[in-house]
Motif scaffolding. Structure first.
Motif, PDB file in Angstrom:
ATOM      1  N   LYS A   2      11.629  25.631 -35.499  1.00 21.90           N
ATOM      2  CA  LYS A   2      12.116  24.629 -35.728  1.00 21.90           C
ATOM      3  C   LYS A   2      11.696  23.483 -34.833  1.00 21.90           C
ATOM      4  CE  LYS A   2      16.533  22.868 -36.338  1.00 21.90           C
ATOM      5  NZ  LYS A   2      18.488  22.890 -35.954  1.00 21.90           N
ATOM      6  N   GLU A   3      11.363  23.953 -33.718  1.00 21.40           N
ATOM      7  CA  GLU A   3      10.875  22.790 -32.791  1.00 21.40           C
ATOM      8  C   GLU A   3       9.345  22.357 -33.455  1.00 21.40           C
ATOM      9  OE1 GLU A   3      11.325  23.968 -28.722  1.00 21.40           O
ATOM     10  OE2 GLU A   3      14.074  24.082 -29.534  1.00 21.40           O
ATOM     11  N   GLU A   4       8.624  23.466 -33.226  1.00 18.57           N
ATOM     12  CA  GLU A   4       7.035  23.044 -33.763  1.00 18.57           C
ATOM     13  C   GLU A   4       7.363  22.725 -35.723  1.00 18.57           C
ATOM     14  OE1 GLU A   4       5.343  27.163 -33.109  1.00 18.57           O
ATOM     15  OE2 GLU A   4       4.978  27.271 -31.587  1.00 18.57           O
ATOM     16  N   ASN A   5       8.108  22.813 -36.063  1.00 18.80           N
ATOM     17  CA  ASN A   5       8.262  21.806 -37.850  1.00 18.80           C
ATOM     18  C   ASN A   5       7.924  21.055 -37.311  1.00 18.80           C
ATOM     19  OD1 ASN A   5       7.102  24.760 -38.338  1.00 18.80           O
ATOM     20  ND2 ASN A   5       9.554  24.988 -38.959  1.00 18.80           N
ATOM     21  N   LEU A   6       9.234  20.153 -36.934  1.00 19.81           N
ATOM     22  CA  LEU A   6       9.495  18.471 -36.550  1.00 19.81           C
ATOM     23  C   LEU A   6       8.446  18.492 -35.404  1.00 19.81           C
ATOM     24  CD1 LEU A   6      12.342  16.835 -36.548  1.00 19.81           C
ATOM     25  CD2 LEU A   6      12.837  17.995 -34.656  1.00 19.81           C
ATOM     26  N   LYS A   7       8.254  19.306 -34.511  1.00 22.29           N
ATOM     27  CA  LYS A   7       7.102  18.572 -34.052  1.00 22.29           C
ATOM     28  C   LYS A   7       5.863  18.041 -34.452  1.00 22.29           C
ATOM     29  CE  LYS A   7       3.750  18.825 -29.636  1.00 22.29           C
ATOM     30  NZ  LYS A   7       3.616  19.028 -28.886  1.00 22.29           N
ATOM     31  N   ARG A   8       5.546  19.361 -35.305  1.00 20.13           N
ATOM     32  CA  ARG A   8       4.609  19.291 -36.726  1.00 20.13           C
ATOM     33  C   ARG A   8       4.244  17.023 -37.389  1.00 20.13           C
ATOM     34  NH1 ARG A   8       3.421  23.815 -38.714  1.00 20.13           N
ATOM     35  NH2 ARG A   8       3.946  24.001 -37.619  1.00 20.13           N
ATOM     36  N   ALA A   9       5.660  17.316 -37.826  1.00 13.48           N
ATOM     37  CA  ALA A   9       6.167  16.263 -39.460  1.00 13.48           C
ATOM     38  C   ALA A   9       6.318  15.437 -38.405  1.00 13.48           C
ATOM     39  CB  ALA A   9       7.969  16.931 -39.408  1.00 13.48           C
ATOM     40  N   LEU A  10       6.693  15.056 -36.533  1.00 17.05           N
ATOM     41  CA  LEU A  10       7.301  13.750 -36.411  1.00 17.05           C
ATOM     42  C   LEU A  10       5.214  13.369 -36.242  1.00 17.05           C
ATOM     43  CD1 LEU A  10       9.693  14.408 -33.669  1.00 17.05           C
ATOM     44  CD2 LEU A  10       9.629  12.752 -36.184  1.00 17.05           C
ATOM     45  N   GLU A  11       4.463  14.302 -35.803  1.00 15.88           N
ATOM     46  CA  GLU A  11       3.044  13.836 -35.713  1.00 15.88           C
ATOM     47  C   GLU A  11       2.170  13.394 -37.133  1.00 15.88           C
ATOM     48  OE1 GLU A  11       1.435  17.446 -34.339  1.00 15.88           O
ATOM     49  OE2 GLU A  11       1.977  16.975 -32.405  1.00 15.88           O
ATOM     50  N   GLU A  12       2.482  14.255 -38.273  1.00 20.80           N
ATOM     51  CA  GLU A  12       2.243  13.521 -39.332  1.00 20.80           C
ATOM     52  C   GLU A  12       2.571  12.332 -40.174  1.00 20.80           C
ATOM     53  OE1 GLU A  12       3.441  16.715 -42.676  1.00 20.80           O
ATOM     54  OE2 GLU A  12       1.599  18.352 -41.538  1.00 20.80           O
ATOM     55  N   GLU A  13       3.830  11.954 -39.558  1.00 22.13           N
ATOM     56  CA  GLU A  13       4.800  10.806 -40.082  1.00 22.13           C
ATOM     57  C   GLU A  13       3.559   9.141 -39.093  1.00 22.13           C
ATOM     58  OE1 GLU A  13       8.847   9.141 -38.891  1.00 22.13           O
ATOM     59  OE2 GLU A  13       9.004  11.121 -40.683  1.00 22.13           O
ATOM     60  N   ALA A  14       3.682  10.469 -37.636  1.00 17.08           N
ATOM     61  CA  ALA A  14       3.295   9.236 -37.235  1.00 17.08           C
ATOM     62  C   ALA A  14       1.682   8.483 -37.241  1.00 17.08           C
ATOM     63  CB  ALA A  14       3.463   8.700 -35.400  1.00 17.08           C
ATOM     64  N   ALA A  15       1.208   9.881 -38.024  1.00 15.75           N
ATOM     65  CA  ALA A  15      -0.498   9.743 -38.534  1.00 15.75           C
ATOM     66  C   ALA A  15      -0.762   8.455 -40.053  1.00 15.75           C
ATOM     67  CB  ALA A  15      -0.943  10.983 -38.974  1.00 15.75           C
ATOM     68  N   GLU A  16       0.183   9.196 -40.865  1.00 14.21           N
ATOM     69  CA  GLU A  16       0.712   8.457 -41.673  1.00 14.21           C
ATOM     70  C   GLU A  16       0.944   6.507 -41.258  1.00 14.21           C
ATOM     71  OE1 GLU A  16       3.082  10.115 -44.513  1.00 14.21           O
ATOM     72  OE2 GLU A  16       2.544  11.790 -45.062  1.00 14.21           O
TER      73      GLU A  16
END
Length: 127
Positions: free
Chosen positions: A73-87
């Motif tokens: 769950k933490e890894e998925n949240l971190k990945r989603a935040l990174e993708e959002e920041a990249a976008e």
């Protein structure tokens, strides 16, 4: 009762616990946790004697699965935040490019038009 009557209870639990590492999907892990929790909540007199001694292993496996789910769950949240920041960065870069184009267009308008097109028109008139 059927498993215990045929002496299969230990074999089923052994197979189940051997396969726990192969469960990768969150749903599979959650189903295993629910099954283990229901076993742990069962009244002691209703637990088959062949697995009563292994309840600590059931509890340990349940705790491990819960910890794995939390980590995922933490890894998925971190990945989603990174993708959002990249976008967001991509959007910012696109906005800067659009602003630069608008500035260039407005500079051309202030000069009275595109100089290359005037030159082209003069060339055409000369011919």
């Amino acid at each position: 009762h059927t498993l215990e009557a045929h002496g299969w209870t230990q074999q089923v639990f052994f197979a189940w616990f051997t396969l726990l590492e192969k469960f990768k999907r969150q749903r599979d892990k959650k189903v295993c946790i629910l099954g283990m929790m229901s076993l742990l909540l069962t009244a002691p007199e209703r637990i088959p004697p062949s697995i009563a001694g292994g309840l600590k292993q059931v509890l340990d496996a349940c705790i491990k699965l819960i910890a794995d789910l939390e980590k995922e769950k933490e890894e998925n949240l971190k990945r989603a935040l990174e993708e959002e920041a990249a976008e967001g960065q991509d959007d910012k870069e696109q906005q800067e490019e659009d602003e630069e184009e608008l500035e260039l267009d407005s500079d051309e308008d202030e000069d009275g038009g595109d100089p290359t097109s005037e030159e082209y028109l003069k060339l055409l008139e000369d011919k």
